[in-house]
Enzyme design. Structure first.
Site, PDB file in Angstrom:
ATOM      1  N   SER A  42      -1.165  33.903 -11.332  1.00 22.56           N
ATOM      2  CA  SER A  42      -2.025  33.800 -10.164  1.00 22.56           C
ATOM      3  C   SER A  42      -2.901  32.555 -10.269  1.00 22.56           C
ATOM      4  O   SER A  42      -3.525  32.320 -11.301  1.00 22.56           O
ATOM      5  CB  SER A  42      -2.901  35.041 -10.033  1.00 22.56           C
ATOM      6  OG  SER A  42      -3.886  34.844  -9.036  1.00 22.56           O
ATOM      7  N   LYS A  81      -9.824  29.629 -40.188  1.00 23.54           N
ATOM      8  CA  LYS A  81     -10.393  30.955 -40.472  1.00 23.54           C
ATOM      9  C   LYS A  81      -9.792  31.466 -41.783  1.00 23.54           C
ATOM     10  O   LYS A  81      -8.578  31.579 -41.909  1.00 23.54           O
ATOM     11  CB  LYS A  81     -10.079  31.933 -39.342  1.00 23.54           C
ATOM     12  CG  LYS A  81     -10.503  33.367 -39.640  1.00 23.54           C
ATOM     13  CD  LYS A  81     -10.017  34.343 -38.587  1.00 23.54           C
ATOM     14  CE  LYS A  81     -10.261  35.780 -39.027  1.00 23.54           C
ATOM     15  NZ  LYS A  81      -9.724  36.755 -38.041  1.00 23.54           N
ATOM     16  N   LEU A 338      -3.350  42.652 -22.991  1.00 22.49           N
ATOM     17  CA  LEU A 338      -4.308  43.633 -22.491  1.00 22.49           C
ATOM     18  C   LEU A 338      -3.658  44.680 -21.596  1.00 22.49           C
ATOM     19  O   LEU A 338      -4.179  45.784 -21.451  1.00 22.49           O
ATOM     20  CB  LEU A 338      -5.433  42.928 -21.733  1.00 22.49           C
ATOM     21  CG  LEU A 338      -6.304  41.959 -22.542  1.00 22.49           C
ATOM     22  CD1 LEU A 338      -7.332  41.295 -21.641  1.00 22.49           C
ATOM     23  CD2 LEU A 338      -6.993  42.672 -23.699  1.00 22.49           C
TER      24      LEU A 338
END
Length: 513
Positions: A42, A81, A338
């Site tokens: 989108s 990290k 998600l």
């Protein structure tokens, strides 16, 4: 035979573009024969953009899809990290904390040093006795040098990154190098066959787009797996209480100052604050339970953590719905990212789940519709197992606390909030420490036994140890401890400052093999 050749990914962001890259790279050789990967995105949907922590798996993923690590650092505002430091999780005292590093304990496959540390730790933390990485983080050092080739490590590492820039970086690579077709259009709804399969997605700008396998990367909206196929969402809010996050970006006080090469997770009264250092800024956020603290009070705790420089910074509020879909692959639709679910940012499990799911789809890509349900059942079993183990591991951080200063911490240790498997393991670990062959021997494991050791013994969990039982390993354990100490001193003497290495990578690049 209905062959599976047209893969349609609905949704962009990290989930969509990582999935596109992993599948396209794996099946690039089939593209001249008609295999295609199409991503529909989108034009008006913003990227959430706070998923800044990763696991070392991302190094392998980026390498396999053909990304230059030097370019990745240049374009994604990335840093190294080496693990996470958890502050104030055990007692709440200001100076209390421990590391969960990314390096395995020394000689991990030969000897379980946890038993020997429990019997005689010589006053060292568990992390410092078995690994150099906590000290490297304390010293602000990088995990490699400018002479270390791309994706290779002297100390195991992952990345911190700017999630918004990362999605754009992946998009360019997928479209320009891997042959992914990119369509900017708003998906209105899907059409379905009599058996429930998705036939097409109908878009406002590009009409109908057909596919053989659809991958739902539409985030919390879950347009395909949820709204079209009706797969229920399974909440785990009875185990993991945090349901809200307040996120903020703060510039470095000194643009040339040190950058932490680890995530800093500092416990608060009803949640915790993440602190991630990137070259140009820090990403900071307060994850909390709205049942235990008001939004205003949570924001006050966040601003108190930030200090005077954070007084006027804009804060974004994000809702967290802790849980996952009951099924991840239904009919000819797979949910990744998600759309599949979310827990909380603790231990950076979101991006690694995207990688693992996309890799599984790419590796077991169905040749035809006839075998798809068989592969879907296998995918669902593996993915459901992974989500369950991540829930266990996140809950471990809470259930081991000694804090009793708020309802949040008291509620987290109530037995009814602890998953059954974790509860059984905690009982077992009272008498024997976890090790690689026990309960952690499946390829689906996201967090190995070593991760459990770092958290358990970082938080002063007590395991009974019989000196007689470990007497035969004394020499081997002593040798492993000496090797760990030697490695610690060698790396501390030879590794550059974290910011210095990032600057050199941006300016000169890392060697390629």
């Amino acid at each position: 035979m209905q062959s599976v050749k047209n893969i349609v990914i609905v949704g962009g962001g990290t989930a969509g573009w990582l999935t596109a890259g992993i599948i396209a790279a794996r099946h690039r050789g089939r593209m001249p024969e008609g295999f295609s990967v199409t991503l529909i995105e989108s034009p008006g949907t913003p990227i959430i953009g706070v998923g800044e922590g990763t696991w070392p798996t991302l190094r392998t993923t980026l390498s396999k899809i053909g990304v230059s690590e030097s370019d990745f650092f240049r374009e994604c505002n990335a840093s190294f990290k080496q693990g996470a430091r958890f502050a104030r999780w055990t007692t709440g005292e200001p100076d209390e904390g421990y590391y969960h590093p990314l390096m395995l304990p020394q000689s991990f496959s030969r000897v379980n040093l946890a038993t020997h540390w429990l019997a005689d730790g010589h006053g060292q933390s568990f992390c410092d006795m078995v690994s150099p990485q906590g000290r490297l983080c304390d010293d602000g050092l990088a995990p490699k040098t400018i002479a270390t080739p791309e994706y290779e490590a002297l100390a195991n590492y992952a990345y911190h990154l700017d999630a918004g820039k990362f999605a754009g970086f992946l998009q360019r690579h997928c479209c320009e190098t891997l042959g992914v077709r990119h369509i900017l259009a708003d998906v209105q709804h899907a059409t379905q066959a009599e058996n429930g399969d998705i036939l097409t997605v109908v878009t406002e700008q590009a009409g109908e787009i057909a596919g053989d396998l659809f991958i739902d990367c539409t985030g919390f909206a879950a347009l395909l797996i949820g709204k079209t196929l009706g797969v229920p969402f399974k909440s785990c809010s009875d185990t993991l209480f945090c349901d809200t996050a307040l996120a903020v970006q703060i510039p470095h006080e000194d643009p040339d100052g040190p950058i932490a090469s680890h995530t800093i997770s500092t416990a608060q009264s009803s949640g915790w604050i993440w602190d991630i250092g990137l070259p140009t800024r820090r990403g900071v956020g307060h994850v909390y339970s709205s049942s235990h603290i008001s939004d205003d009070a949570a924001e006050q705790e966040l601003r108190a953590y930030l200090g005077p420089r954070g007084r006027d910074l804009a804060v974004r509020k994000l809702a967290i719905r802790a849980g996952h879909r009951e099924t991840f692959w239904k009919n000819n639709c797979v949910a990744i990212g998600l759309a599949a679910g979310f827990l909380e940012p603790l231990e950076a499990s979101a991006i690694v789940l995207i990688e693992l799911s996309a890799k599984l789809v790419a590796e077991q890509m169905p040749v035809c519709r006839e075998v798809m349900d068989i592969l879907a059942a296998r995918f669902n079993a593996t993915t459901l197992y992974r989500w369950g183990r991540i829930i266990d591991f996140l809950k471990l951080h809470y259930v081991l606390t000694k804090r009793t200063d708020s309802d949040f911490w008291r509620d987290n240790v109530r037995p009814e909030t602890v998953p059954d498997r974790l509860r059984d393991l905690l009982t077992l670990w009272k008498y024997q420490p976890p090790w690689f062959h026990d309960e952690f021997d499946r390829v689906e494991e996201v967090f190995p036994a070593a991760s459990y050791q770092y958290v358990l013994y970082g938080m002063n969990f007590h395991t009974e140890v019989s000196r007689d039982a470990i007497a035969g390993e004394t020499r081997l354990a002593a040798q492993a401890r000496r090797e760990a100490a030697t490695q610690t001193e060698r790396l501390r003497a030879g590794l550059p400052r974290h910011r210095d290495l990032i600057r050199k990578i941006v300016e000169h690049g890392l060697p390629t093999i």
